[in-house]
Design a protein around this motif. Structure first.
Motif, short mmCIF file in Angstrom:
data_model
loop_
_atom_site.label_atom_id
_atom_site.label_comp_id
_atom_site.label_asym_id
_atom_site.label_seq_id
_atom_site.Cartn_x
_atom_site.Cartn_y
_atom_site.Cartn_z
N MET A 196 0.85 -1.18 0.00
CA MET A 196 0.00 0.00 0.00
C MET A 196 0.90 1.24 0.00
O MET A 196 1.83 1.34 0.77
N LYS A 197 0.56 2.17 -0.88
CA LYS A 197 1.35 3.38 -1.02
C LYS A 197 1.00 4.38 0.09
O LYS A 197 -0.06 4.31 0.70
N ILE A 198 1.92 5.30 0.32
CA ILE A 198 1.74 6.29 1.40
C ILE A 198 0.48 7.14 1.15
O ILE A 198 -0.26 7.43 2.09
N GLN A 199 0.25 7.53 -0.09
CA GLN A 199 -0.93 8.34 -0.40
C GLN A 199 -2.22 7.58 -0.08
O GLN A 199 -3.17 8.16 0.45
N GLU A 200 -2.25 6.30 -0.35
CA GLU A 200 -3.43 5.49 -0.02
C GLU A 200 -3.60 5.42 1.49
O GLU A 200 -4.73 5.50 1.99
N LYS A 201 -2.51 5.27 2.23
CA LYS A 201 -2.59 5.24 3.69
C LYS A 201 -3.15 6.55 4.22
O LYS A 201 -4.01 6.55 5.11
N LYS A 202 -2.69 7.67 3.68
CA LYS A 202 -3.19 8.98 4.11
C LYS A 202 -4.68 9.10 3.82
O LYS A 202 -5.44 9.66 4.62
N THR A 203 -5.09 8.58 2.68
CA THR A 203 -6.51 8.62 2.31
C THR A 203 -7.34 7.79 3.28
O THR A 203 -8.41 8.22 3.72
N TYR A 204 -6.85 6.60 3.63
CA TYR A 204 -7.56 5.76 4.60
C TYR A 204 -7.60 6.43 5.98
O TYR A 204 -8.61 6.35 6.68
N ILE A 205 -6.52 7.10 6.36
CA ILE A 205 -6.50 7.79 7.66
C ILE A 205 -7.53 8.93 7.66
O ILE A 205 -8.30 9.08 8.62
N ALA A 206 -7.57 9.71 6.59
CA ALA A 206 -8.55 10.80 6.49
C ALA A 206 -9.97 10.25 6.55
O ALA A 206 -10.83 10.78 7.26
N GLY A 207 -10.22 9.17 5.81
CA GLY A 207 -11.55 8.54 5.85
C GLY A 207 -11.87 8.00 7.23
O GLY A 207 -13.00 8.10 7.70
N GLY A 208 -10.86 7.44 7.90
CA GLY A 208 -11.06 6.94 9.26
C GLY A 208 -11.40 8.04 10.24
O GLY A 208 -12.25 7.87 11.12
N VAL A 209 -10.75 9.19 10.08
CA VAL A 209 -11.06 10.33 10.95
C VAL A 209 -12.50 10.79 10.72
O VAL A 209 -13.25 11.03 11.68
N LEU A 210 -12.90 10.91 9.45
CA LEU A 210 -14.28 11.31 9.15
C LEU A 210 -15.28 10.30 9.70
O LEU A 210 -16.31 10.68 10.27
N ALA A 211 -14.97 9.00 9.53
CA ALA A 211 -15.86 7.96 10.05
C ALA A 211 -15.94 8.04 11.58
O ALA A 211 -17.02 7.94 12.16
N GLY A 212 -14.79 8.21 12.22
CA GLY A 212 -14.76 8.30 13.69
C GLY A 212 -15.57 9.48 14.20
O GLY A 212 -16.35 9.35 15.16
N LEU A 213 -15.41 10.64 13.57
CA LEU A 213 -16.19 11.81 13.98
C LEU A 213 -17.68 11.59 13.76
O LEU A 213 -18.51 11.97 14.60
N SER A 214 -18.01 10.96 12.65
CA SER A 214 -19.41 10.69 12.35
C SER A 214 -20.02 9.73 13.36
O SER A 214 -21.12 9.97 13.87
N PHE A 215 -19.31 8.64 13.65
CA PHE A 215 -19.82 7.68 14.63
C PHE A 215 -19.91 8.31 16.02
O PHE A 215 -20.85 8.04 16.77
N ALA A 216 -18.96 9.18 16.35
CA ALA A 216 -19.01 9.86 17.65
C ALA A 216 -20.24 10.78 17.72
O ALA A 216 -20.93 10.82 18.75
N GLY A 217 -20.50 11.50 16.64
CA GLY A 217 -21.69 12.37 16.61
C GLY A 217 -22.97 11.56 16.72
O GLY A 217 -23.89 11.93 17.46
N GLN A 218 -23.04 10.46 15.98
CA GLN A 218 -24.23 9.60 16.05
C GLN A 218 -24.39 9.00 17.44
O GLN A 218 -25.50 8.97 17.98
N ALA A 219 -23.29 8.52 18.02
CA ALA A 219 -23.36 7.91 19.35
C ALA A 219 -23.76 8.94 20.39
O ALA A 219 -24.56 8.65 21.30
N GLY A 220 -23.20 10.14 20.28
CA GLY A 220 -23.57 11.20 21.22
C GLY A 220 -25.04 11.52 21.15
O GLY A 220 -25.71 11.68 22.17
#
Length: 143
Positions: free
Chosen positions: A1-25
């Motif tokens: 996996m290339k570094i750019q793909e890892k960064k993309t997955y990290i950004a998506g993970g952050v968005l998913a985490g924030l979304s799940f946190a908002g939904q859970a809250g």
């Protein structure tokens, strides 16, 4: 996996985490939906909503069409690199989930409007609902 793909997955993970946190809250803490609707949501409406309201068409609808075209185009251009396509698709999906959560999803967990105005909800017959629709249509047509 290339570094750019890892960064993309990290950004998506952050968005998913924030979304799940908002939904859970919103689901877990009573009053969170109301607090969000009264303190955070008005800022979104008075900025994004005010700007998009100046346009004679739905900015969201146009945005969806553009995203679909760009996604298909990106897939065609990078057909030989499935890792790129998958990581960008993940980012797109988590971005849409983030926008849904913070633009309307949390509001589904606030106190219903019927409680604010002390509206009594009761079962109604089809005839009563039909009469109500006709009455409301007549009132709207008067304007």
């Amino acid at each position: 996996m290339k570094i750019q793909e890892k960064k993309t997955y990290i950004a998506g993970g952050v968005l998913a985490g924030l979304s799940f946190a908002g939904q859970a809250g919103a689901r877990s803490f009573s009053g969170f939906g109301n607090w969000y609707a009264e303190n955070i949501y008005p800022v979104l409406v008075s900025t994004v909503g005010r700007l998009s309201g100046l346009l004679p068409f739905s900015l969201s609808e146009i945005g969806i069409y553009i995203l679909i075209i760009l996604w298909v185009g990106y897939g065609i251009l990078h057909i030989k690199h499935p890792g790129k396509i998958i990581s960008k698709t993940f980012l797109l999906i988590t971005g849409i989930f983030f926008l849904y959560t913070f633009h309307c999803g949390i509001n589904y967990y606030r106190i219903p409007f019927s409680q604010y105005i002390d509206l009594q909800i009761r079962p109604s017959s089809k005839e009563e609902l039909y009469e109500l629709c006709e009455e409301l249509t007549d009132q709207v047509n008067q304007f």
